[in-house]
Design a protein around this motif. Structure first.
Motif, PDB file in Angstrom:
ATOM      1  N   HIS A 188      28.750  17.942 -38.080  1.00 41.18           N
ATOM      2  CA  HIS A 188      27.332  17.570 -38.108  1.00 41.18           C
ATOM      3  C   HIS A 188      26.581  18.668 -38.823  1.00 41.18           C
ATOM      4  N   VAL A 189      25.514  18.290 -39.496  1.00 41.70           N
ATOM      5  CA  VAL A 189      24.776  19.256 -40.316  1.00 41.70           C
ATOM      6  C   VAL A 189      24.178  20.360 -39.464  1.00 41.70           C
ATOM      7  N   CYS A 190      23.560  20.014 -38.331  1.00 41.35           N
ATOM      8  CA  CYS A 190      22.851  21.036 -37.560  1.00 41.35           C
ATOM      9  C   CYS A 190      23.151  21.019 -36.070  1.00 41.35           C
ATOM     10  N   LEU A 191      23.709  19.938 -35.524  1.00 42.55           N
ATOM     11  CA  LEU A 191      23.928  19.854 -34.084  1.00 42.55           C
ATOM     12  C   LEU A 191      25.379  20.174 -33.733  1.00 42.55           C
ATOM     13  N   PRO A 192      25.608  20.926 -32.652  1.00 45.60           N
ATOM     14  CA  PRO A 192      26.988  21.106 -32.155  1.00 45.60           C
ATOM     15  C   PRO A 192      27.443  19.865 -31.408  1.00 45.60           C
ATOM     16  N   LYS A 193      28.480  19.212 -31.914  1.00 47.46           N
ATOM     17  CA  LYS A 193      28.978  17.984 -31.314  1.00 47.46           C
ATOM     18  C   LYS A 193      30.476  18.090 -31.099  1.00 47.46           C
ATOM     19  N   PHE A 194      30.929  17.556 -29.966  1.00 43.26           N
ATOM     20  CA  PHE A 194      32.345  17.615 -29.608  1.00 43.26           C
ATOM     21  C   PHE A 194      32.758  16.270 -29.004  1.00 43.26           C
ATOM     22  N   THR A 195      34.056  16.022 -29.039  1.00 38.74           N
ATOM     23  CA  THR A 195      34.632  14.835 -28.415  1.00 38.74           C
ATOM     24  C   THR A 195      35.736  15.255 -27.460  1.00 38.74           C
ATOM     25  N   ILE A 196      35.699  14.705 -26.248  1.00 37.07           N
ATOM     26  CA  ILE A 196      36.756  14.927 -25.267  1.00 37.07           C
ATOM     27  C   ILE A 196      37.776  13.805 -25.416  1.00 37.07           C
ATOM     28  N   GLN A 197      39.036  14.180 -25.580  1.00 40.75           N
ATOM     29  CA  GLN A 197      40.118  13.225 -25.760  1.00 40.75           C
ATOM     30  C   GLN A 197      41.158  13.383 -24.656  1.00 40.75           C
ATOM     31  N   ASP A 198      41.906  12.307 -24.404  1.00 39.78           N
ATOM     32  CA  ASP A 198      42.984  12.398 -23.434  1.00 39.78           C
ATOM     33  C   ASP A 198      44.252  12.907 -24.104  1.00 39.78           C
ATOM     34  N   GLU A 199      45.374  12.869 -23.377  1.00 40.03           N
ATOM     35  CA  GLU A 199      46.606  13.442 -23.905  1.00 40.03           C
ATOM     36  C   GLU A 199      47.154  12.664 -25.102  1.00 40.03           C
ATOM     37  N   LYS A 200      46.699  11.406 -25.285  1.00 42.15           N
ATOM     38  CA  LYS A 200      47.147  10.584 -26.414  1.00 42.15           C
ATOM     39  C   LYS A 200      46.130  10.590 -27.554  1.00 42.15           C
ATOM     40  N   ARG A 201      45.191  11.509 -27.508  1.00 39.23           N
ATOM     41  CA  ARG A 201      44.175  11.671 -28.549  1.00 39.23           C
ATOM     42  C   ARG A 201      43.208  10.491 -28.593  1.00 39.23           C
ATOM     43  N   ARG A 202      43.049   9.796 -27.499  1.00 40.30           N
ATOM     44  CA  ARG A 202      42.057   8.733 -27.436  1.00 40.30           C
ATOM     45  C   ARG A 202      40.729   9.317 -26.995  1.00 40.30           C
ATOM     46  N   ASP A 203      39.657   8.937 -27.685  1.00 35.16           N
ATOM     47  CA  ASP A 203      38.328   9.454 -27.363  1.00 35.16           C
ATOM     48  C   ASP A 203      37.895   8.941 -25.997  1.00 35.16           C
ATOM     49  N   ILE A 204      37.354   9.875 -25.168  1.00 33.88           N
ATOM     50  CA  ILE A 204      36.913   9.521 -23.819  1.00 33.88           C
ATOM     51  C   ILE A 204      35.422   9.771 -23.637  1.00 33.88           C
ATOM     52  N   LEU A 205      34.950  10.957 -24.036  1.00 29.16           N
ATOM     53  CA  LEU A 205      33.560  11.350 -23.831  1.00 29.16           C
ATOM     54  C   LEU A 205      33.041  12.068 -25.065  1.00 29.16           C
ATOM     55  N   LYS A 206      31.709  12.128 -25.175  1.00 27.00           N
ATOM     56  CA  LYS A 206      31.036  12.842 -26.252  1.00 27.00           C
ATOM     57  C   LYS A 206      30.192  13.971 -25.667  1.00 27.00           C
ATOM     58  N   ILE A 207      30.095  15.080 -26.397  1.00 26.69           N
ATOM     59  CA  ILE A 207      29.261  16.217 -25.989  1.00 26.69           C
ATOM     60  C   ILE A 207      28.322  16.549 -27.132  1.00 26.69           C
ATOM     61  N   THR A 208      27.040  16.688 -26.826  1.00 33.45           N
ATOM     62  CA  THR A 208      26.031  17.020 -27.830  1.00 33.45           C
ATOM     63  C   THR A 208      25.167  18.157 -27.311  1.00 33.45           C
ATOM     64  N   GLY A 209      24.950  19.156 -28.168  1.00 29.07           N
ATOM     65  CA  GLY A 209      24.121  20.301 -27.807  1.00 29.07           C
ATOM     66  C   GLY A 209      22.892  20.397 -28.689  1.00 29.07           C
ATOM     67  N   PRO A 210      22.039  21.381 -28.420  1.00 24.60           N
ATOM     68  CA  PRO A 210      20.819  21.559 -29.218  1.00 24.60           C
ATOM     69  C   PRO A 210      21.114  22.215 -30.558  1.00 24.60           C
ATOM     70  N   CYS A 211      20.135  22.134 -31.443  1.00 21.94           N
ATOM     71  CA  CYS A 211      20.305  22.708 -32.781  1.00 21.94           C
ATOM     72  C   CYS A 211      20.363  24.227 -32.724  1.00 21.94           C
ATOM     73  N   VAL A 212      19.526  24.841 -31.877  1.00 22.61           N
ATOM     74  CA  VAL A 212      19.460  26.296 -31.757  1.00 22.61           C
ATOM     75  C   VAL A 212      20.228  26.711 -30.510  1.00 22.61           C
ATOM     76  N   LEU A 213      21.275  27.539 -30.681  1.00 23.61           N
ATOM     77  CA  LEU A 213      22.116  27.949 -29.554  1.00 23.61           C
ATOM     78  C   LEU A 213      21.654  29.241 -28.909  1.00 23.61           C
ATOM     79  N   CYS A 214      20.696  29.921 -29.503  1.00 22.79           N
ATOM     80  CA  CYS A 214      20.193  31.180 -28.945  1.00 22.79           C
ATOM     81  C   CYS A 214      18.710  31.026 -28.658  1.00 22.79           C
ATOM     82  N   ARG A 215      18.370  30.892 -27.391  1.00 25.39           N
ATOM     83  CA  ARG A 215      16.982  30.749 -26.976  1.00 25.39           C
ATOM     84  C   ARG A 215      16.638  31.840 -25.985  1.00 25.39           C
ATOM     85  N   CYS A 216      15.412  32.283 -26.046  1.00 26.49           N
ATOM     86  CA  CYS A 216      14.970  33.378 -25.177  1.00 26.49           C
ATOM     87  C   CYS A 216      14.411  32.820 -23.876  1.00 26.49           C
TER      88      CYS A 216
END
Length: 322
Positions: free
Chosen positions: A187-215
């Motif tokens: 993704h251009v600016c967002l941290p995105k991940f996919t959780i897969q099972d042992e057979k590499r099948r997609d199970i869940l999605k993870i999405t974070g904010p654009c800025v990872l360092c906030r005060c």
């Protein structure tokens, strides 16, 4: 005549260590269904009363749970909790010398009882040459010292400029048996991940904010269904204070998930937390490099101006003398 004590109540015919298909499962979940249960135990399970809390090394450990059918050994703890708090231990030598040490973590439940202990197993050269982008192996042990979860992260690139070689982490429970993967999505600016099972099948999605360092505030990563319409859980990086954030790489994380989510997916979510931590550390180091580069560029721009002013004054003084 021998009297037998009362047996702990269990859900009849429902071994909740394995995934249970239930109505209303989210899209793409396969058999990893759940019903939101913020508190309590699934399927009417009633835990046996706790008589005492075991202590080892001064830490209060979570009592050893009873064995659960179809549950990988050591993951029985995860059947009884819906939250995990991960505290990274401070390394004094690393703070004083800047010499990168193997990281160590405490994994606790909501009551502050230690559930697991995690320790990085990476050689010295890799730690200090590759920094936060290094490959690593993290071994997670229970209160008996058994290694119950192993996390493997190969050397990959975390930049959006290299979509063919993004971050990935393998979760094994027990060691040698893969239960799932966490893969980074481009993704251009967002941290995105996919959780897969042992057979590499997609199970869940993870999405974070654009800025990872906030005060002065926490950073939240949302764990959602594949169609991203149902919120399953959260992974939060907690703000630990200005001094700790500036002068150490020690972080605290919190993970929340449904009580009846399959224990294997809970273990993979723990692995996702460590992969996100590695990404946050890498982002923090890159931001420091960008700040240093900007400072050098600023000083480079200022210096010629000062020299030009000095040269101009020199010519003016010379002309006045003539």
């Amino acid at each position: 005549m021998t009297m037998q004590g009362p047996q702990p109540a269990t859900a009849p015919g429902m071994p909740y260590g394995s995934p249970q298909p239930v109505p209303g499962t989210y899209q793409g979940a396969g058999n990893y269904g759940f019903q939101p249960q913020p508190m309590g135990f699934p399927g009417g399970f009633v835990p046996p009363p706790v008589q005492s809390q075991p202590t080892m090394g001064g830490a209060i450990w979570m009592p050893i749970p009873p064995s659960v059918p179809n549950c990988p050994p050591g993951l029985e703890y995860l059947t009884q909790i819906d939250q995990i708090l991960i505290h990274q231990q401070l390394e004094v030598l690393e703070i004083v010398t800047g010499f990168e040490e193997n990281n160590k973590y405490e994994l606790k439940n909501a009551l502050g009882q230690r559930v697991y202990f995690a320790a990085e197993d990476t050689d010295c050269l890799t730690r200090n040459c590759c920094g936060p982008s290094r490959p690593f192996t993290i071994k997670i042990t229970d209160n008996l010292g058994r290694e119950v979860i192993t996390l493997h992260r190969p050397l990959r690139c975390g930049s959006c400029c290299c979509p063919c070689c993004l971050q990935e982490l393998e979760v094994q429970a027990p060691p040698g048996t893969t239960v799932g993967y966490v893969v980074q999505n481009w993704h251009v600016c967002l941290p995105k991940f996919t959780i897969q099972d042992e057979k590499r099948r997609d199970i869940l999605k993870i999405t974070g904010p654009c800025v990872l360092c906030r005060c002065c505030e926490d950073i939240h990563f949302e764990v959602k269904s594949l169609d991203e319409t149902c919120l399953v859980g959260k992974i939060c990086k907690q703000w630990t204070g200005l001094a700790r954030e500036l002068f150490t790489d020690s972080d605290n994380f919190g993970i929340s998930f449904p009580m009846d989510l399959d224990v294997k997916m809970k273990a993979v979510m723990i692995g996702a937390c460590f992969l996100i931590w590695a990404g946050a550390a890498l982002a923090r180091s890159l931001q420091c490099l960008d700040a240093c580069a900007a400072e050098r560029e600023f000083r480079g721009d200022v210096q010629p101006q000062e020299n030009s002013h000095a040269t101009a004054h020199h010519h003016v003084d010379k002309g006045a003398a003539q």
